[in-house]
Design a protein around this motif. Structure first.
Motif, PDB file in Angstrom:
ATOM      1  N   THR A 177       0.839  -1.204   0.000  1.00  0.00           N
ATOM      2  CA  THR A 177       0.000   0.000   0.000  1.00  0.00           C
ATOM      3  C   THR A 177       0.870   1.247   0.000  1.00  0.00           C
ATOM      4  N   SER A 178       0.486   2.238  -0.792  1.00  0.00           N
ATOM      5  CA  SER A 178       1.255   3.487  -0.858  1.00  0.00           C
ATOM      6  C   SER A 178       1.191   4.235   0.467  1.00  0.00           C
ATOM      7  N   LEU A 179       2.207   5.047   0.722  1.00  0.00           N
ATOM      8  CA  LEU A 179       2.270   5.804   1.967  1.00  0.00           C
ATOM      9  C   LEU A 179       1.111   6.795   2.060  1.00  0.00           C
ATOM     10  N   VAL A 180       0.732   7.404   0.930  1.00  0.00           N
ATOM     11  CA  VAL A 180      -0.378   8.361   0.936  1.00  0.00           C
ATOM     12  C   VAL A 180      -1.677   7.681   1.340  1.00  0.00           C
ATOM     13  N   ALA A 181      -1.913   6.470   0.826  1.00  0.00           N
ATOM     14  CA  ALA A 181      -3.127   5.723   1.196  1.00  0.00           C
ATOM     15  C   ALA A 181      -3.106   5.362   2.678  1.00  0.00           C
ATOM     16  N   GLN A 182      -1.957   4.989   3.192  1.00  0.00           N
ATOM     17  CA  GLN A 182      -1.858   4.666   4.618  1.00  0.00           C
ATOM     18  C   GLN A 182      -2.146   5.884   5.482  1.00  0.00           C
ATOM     19  N   ILE A 183      -1.642   7.055   5.068  1.00  0.00           N
ATOM     20  CA  ILE A 183      -1.898   8.276   5.823  1.00  0.00           C
ATOM     21  C   ILE A 183      -3.385   8.624   5.789  1.00  0.00           C
ATOM     22  N   ALA A 184      -4.037   8.431   4.628  1.00  0.00           N
ATOM     23  CA  ALA A 184      -5.473   8.700   4.527  1.00  0.00           C
ATOM     24  C   ALA A 184      -6.264   7.803   5.474  1.00  0.00           C
ATOM     25  N   ILE A 185      -5.887   6.544   5.548  1.00  0.00           N
ATOM     26  CA  ILE A 185      -6.551   5.622   6.476  1.00  0.00           C
ATOM     27  C   ILE A 185      -6.314   6.055   7.919  1.00  0.00           C
ATOM     28  N   ALA A 186      -5.090   6.496   8.212  1.00  0.00           N
ATOM     29  CA  ALA A 186      -4.774   6.960   9.569  1.00  0.00           C
ATOM     30  C   ALA A 186      -5.575   8.195   9.930  1.00  0.00           C
ATOM     31  N   LEU A 187      -5.808   9.086   8.971  1.00  0.00           N
ATOM     32  CA  LEU A 187      -6.625  10.278   9.219  1.00  0.00           C
ATOM     33  C   LEU A 187      -8.028   9.896   9.653  1.00  0.00           C
ATOM     34  N   VAL A 188      -8.638   9.010   8.899  1.00  0.00           N
ATOM     35  CA  VAL A 188     -10.012   8.582   9.220  1.00  0.00           C
ATOM     36  C   VAL A 188     -10.048   7.863  10.559  1.00  0.00           C
ATOM     37  N   ALA A 189      -9.079   6.975  10.774  1.00  0.00           N
ATOM     38  CA  ALA A 189      -9.040   6.227  12.033  1.00  0.00           C
ATOM     39  C   ALA A 189      -8.841   7.152  13.225  1.00  0.00           C
ATOM     40  N   GLY A 190      -8.009   8.178  13.065  1.00  0.00           N
ATOM     41  CA  GLY A 190      -7.771   9.116  14.155  1.00  0.00           C
ATOM     42  C   GLY A 190      -9.007   9.906  14.528  1.00  0.00           C
ATOM     43  N   VAL A 191      -9.768  10.357  13.522  1.00  0.00           N
ATOM     44  CA  VAL A 191     -11.011  11.094  13.783  1.00  0.00           C
ATOM     45  C   VAL A 191     -12.020  10.205  14.498  1.00  0.00           C
ATOM     46  N   LEU A 192     -12.188   8.977  14.007  1.00  0.00           N
ATOM     47  CA  LEU A 192     -13.136   8.054  14.635  1.00  0.00           C
ATOM     48  C   LEU A 192     -12.732   7.738  16.070  1.00  0.00           C
ATOM     49  N   LEU A 193     -11.447   7.543  16.287  1.00  0.00           N
ATOM     50  CA  LEU A 193     -10.973   7.228  17.635  1.00  0.00           C
ATOM     51  C   LEU A 193     -11.217   8.383  18.595  1.00  0.00           C
ATOM     52  N   ALA A 194     -11.011   9.630  18.110  1.00  0.00           N
ATOM     53  CA  ALA A 194     -11.195  10.795  18.968  1.00  0.00           C
ATOM     54  C   ALA A 194     -12.637  10.936  19.432  1.00  0.00           C
ATOM     55  N   PHE A 195     -13.600  10.612  18.570  1.00  0.00           N
ATOM     56  CA  PHE A 195     -15.011  10.792  18.918  1.00  0.00           C
ATOM     57  C   PHE A 195     -15.640   9.554  19.542  1.00  0.00           C
ATOM     58  N   LEU A 196     -15.153   8.365  19.190  1.00  0.00           N
ATOM     59  CA  LEU A 196     -15.760   7.137  19.702  1.00  0.00           C
ATOM     60  C   LEU A 196     -15.083   6.616  20.966  1.00  0.00           C
ATOM     61  N   ALA A 197     -13.808   6.883  21.115  1.00  0.00           N
ATOM     62  CA  ALA A 197     -13.084   6.392  22.294  1.00  0.00           C
ATOM     63  C   ALA A 197     -12.113   7.452  22.784  1.00  0.00           C
ATOM     64  N   PRO A 198     -12.620   8.598  23.262  1.00  0.00           N
ATOM     65  CA  PRO A 198     -11.726   9.683  23.680  1.00  0.00           C
ATOM     66  C   PRO A 198     -10.796   9.306  24.825  1.00  0.00           C
ATOM     67  N   GLY A 199     -11.193   8.323  25.648  1.00  0.00           N
ATOM     68  CA  GLY A 199     -10.341   7.920  26.752  1.00  0.00           C
ATOM     69  C   GLY A 199      -9.052   7.256  26.318  1.00  0.00           C
ATOM     70  N   VAL A 200      -9.043   6.752  25.095  1.00  0.00           N
ATOM     71  CA  VAL A 200      -7.858   6.050  24.587  1.00  0.00           C
ATOM     72  C   VAL A 200      -6.870   7.017  23.927  1.00  0.00           C
ATOM     73  N   THR A 201      -7.366   8.187  23.537  1.00  0.00           N
ATOM     74  CA  THR A 201      -6.536   9.097  22.744  1.00  0.00           C
ATOM     75  C   THR A 201      -5.234   9.532  23.429  1.00  0.00           C
ATOM     76  N   PRO A 202      -5.181   9.720  24.767  1.00  0.00           N
ATOM     77  CA  PRO A 202      -3.884  10.089  25.358  1.00  0.00           C
ATOM     78  C   PRO A 202      -2.795   9.059  25.098  1.00  0.00           C
ATOM     79  N   TYR A 203      -3.188   7.787  25.015  1.00  0.00           N
ATOM     80  CA  TYR A 203      -2.203   6.740  24.764  1.00  0.00           C
ATOM     81  C   TYR A 203      -1.797   6.711  23.292  1.00  0.00           C
ATOM     82  N   VAL A 204      -2.778   6.903  22.414  1.00  0.00           N
ATOM     83  CA  VAL A 204      -2.481   6.931  20.979  1.00  0.00           C
ATOM     84  C   VAL A 204      -1.702   8.195  20.616  1.00  0.00           C
ATOM     85  N   ALA A 205      -1.990   9.301  21.334  1.00  0.00           N
ATOM     86  CA  ALA A 205      -1.301  10.561  21.058  1.00  0.00           C
ATOM     87  C   ALA A 205       0.207  10.428  21.233  1.00  0.00           C
ATOM     88  N   PHE A 206       0.628   9.457  22.049  1.00  0.00           N
ATOM     89  CA  PHE A 206       2.059   9.226  22.268  1.00  0.00           C
ATOM     90  C   PHE A 206       2.767   8.882  20.957  1.00  0.00           C
TER      91      PHE A 206
END
Length: 408
Positions: free
Chosen positions: A13-42
């Motif tokens: 998979t291209s790096l750009v596609a991986q970054i796009a997936i990470a963008l979507v996953a990050g937004v979903l994680l922030a709104f669906l599981a905000p308690g986990v974000t401090p650990y992912v933010a690391f």
């Protein structure tokens, strides 16, 4: 067992596609599981720290290597790039001033901020700070990521090493390749870093704090989009005389997206150097132009300074005369070129621009505080414009040189 399929998927998979997936996953994680974000933010913190750690060494070694192997009499093409940097920054300031006069913003100013910050008091002070950076101690320049100082020493050492033995220059070339290999490994981890940055950004900012400044943000971001999608393509077209948008979109996609979340032109230098290499640009050109652009090519900063200064003027009911608006364009572009390539660097120059309209420092510092409130969007968009334009103008100048050589 799970790691092996993931590695195979990452290679396919291209790096750009991986970054796009990470963008979507990050937004979903922030709104669906905000308690986990401090650990992912690391992950985001580690990614930015890795970029900042390797960038100064990368710039020093690459520039030394490029200059030490440079053939005397061969053009490096730096001068036209600097001209594009200056034109782009000035045009951005004009866009910011014009938009603010057509769609004036007002602010709610209350108490002065508590932040312990000391903005410069005059344009000469900004220029003096730049001059001091040029003659900085080389070790301190590396420690503080002072790219003006790093470039100065890299150029000086590179010129001196042009007279060194072939084996010495060969060792330097091997060192440059080794550092490049390291940064390629760091960049491959960009999707994980973007995931952490996006999750923490959306979890911390939300929308409530920004809603009251929706009009101001619309003007700021609108100006930056206009510069990125209209002004910069026109400048590039004037240089290369062909459709500029494929190059514009490549730079925005592969440099602007990462810069949006790192919020640091300096941290995005390795990303831009890797992109310049993929575009087939000369190493002796982009090795100097990209780090220099991260320091002086600040179109987004010029917009921020112009828009927020005029917002303060409109809030206080100050009439903005055409001559004053023109002077603000010049001051904003000069000051922006002296802004540091770190998050929020342009905000400390707002009091200087406010002084053009007789606005006191107490009010100006409140405007700076507003800038920090909206900085989660403003500074991200500003850095994306600044950093992507570094590669864009470097590539445009190189392509223009190739076109002239072919015509001759």
């Amino acid at each position: 067992m799970l790691l092996s399929p993931l590695l195979r998927w990452a290679r396919r998979t291209s790096l750009v596609a991986q970054i796009a997936i990470a963008l979507v996953a990050g937004v979903l994680l922030a709104f669906l599981a905000p308690g986990v974000t401090p650990y992912v933010a690391f992950l985001g913190t580690l990614f930015i720290s890795a970029l900042k750690a390797v960038a100064p060494v990368l710039v020093l070694v690459l520039v030394m290597d490029a200059i030490s192997h440079h053939t005397p009499g061969e053009a490096t093409g730096i001068r036209p790039i600097l001209l594009l940097y200056a034109i782009g920054t000035l045009c951005a300031a004009v866009v910011g001033v014009t938009a603010s006069l057509w769609w004036p913003s007002t602010l709610t100013l209350q108490a002065a901020p508590q932040a312990d910050i000391a903005p410069p008091g005059a344009v000469s002070e900004v220029l003096l700070n730049v001059a001091r950076s040029v003659v900085d101690n080389p070790v301190n320049a590396l420690l503080q990521a002072n790219y003006i100082g790093i470039l100065t020493w890299a150029v000086a050492l590179g010129l001196a090493l042009r007279h060194a033995s072939g084996s010495t220059r060969a060792v330097l070339r091997d060192g440059a390749q080794a550092i490049t290999t390291i940064i390629q490994g760091v960049i491959r981890l960009a999707p994980l870093g973007i995931l952490g940055l996006v999750a923490s950004t959306f979890a911390e900012a939300g929308t409530q704090a920004l809603w009251g400044y929706a009009h101001l943000l619309a003007v700021l971001v609108g100006c930056m989009l206009f510069v990125a999608l209209v002004v910069n393509p026109l400048i590039v077209f004037g240089a290369i005389r062909r459709n500029p948008y494929p190059l514009v979109f490549t730079c925005l996609r592969e440099s602007g997206v990462t810069a949006f979340f790192t919020r640091s032109s300096a941290a995005n230098i390795p990303i831009n150097l890797a992109l310049a290499q993929r575009l087939g640009l000369k190493e002796e050109t982009y090795g100097i132009a990209i780090p220099l652009g991260a320091t002086i090519n600040m179109a987004g900063a010029a917009i921020t300074i112009s828009v927020l200064t005029l917002a303060a003027a409109h809030t206080l009911g100050i009439q903005v005369e055409p001559l004053s608006a023109l002077l603000l364009c010049v001051v904003a572009s000069v000051c922006a070129s002296g802004a540091s390539g770190v998050a929020g660097g342009s905000l400390l120059l707002i009091p200087l621009a406010c002084s053009l309209f007789g606005i006191g420092n107490d009010v100006a510092m409140q405007v700076v505080a507003v800038g920090f409130v909206i900085g989660i969007v403003q500074d991200s968009a500003e850095t994306a414009l600044n950093s992507s334009t570094d590669v864009l103008f470097t590539a445009a100048a190189s392509m223009a040189q190739e076109r002239r050589s072919a015509a001759a």
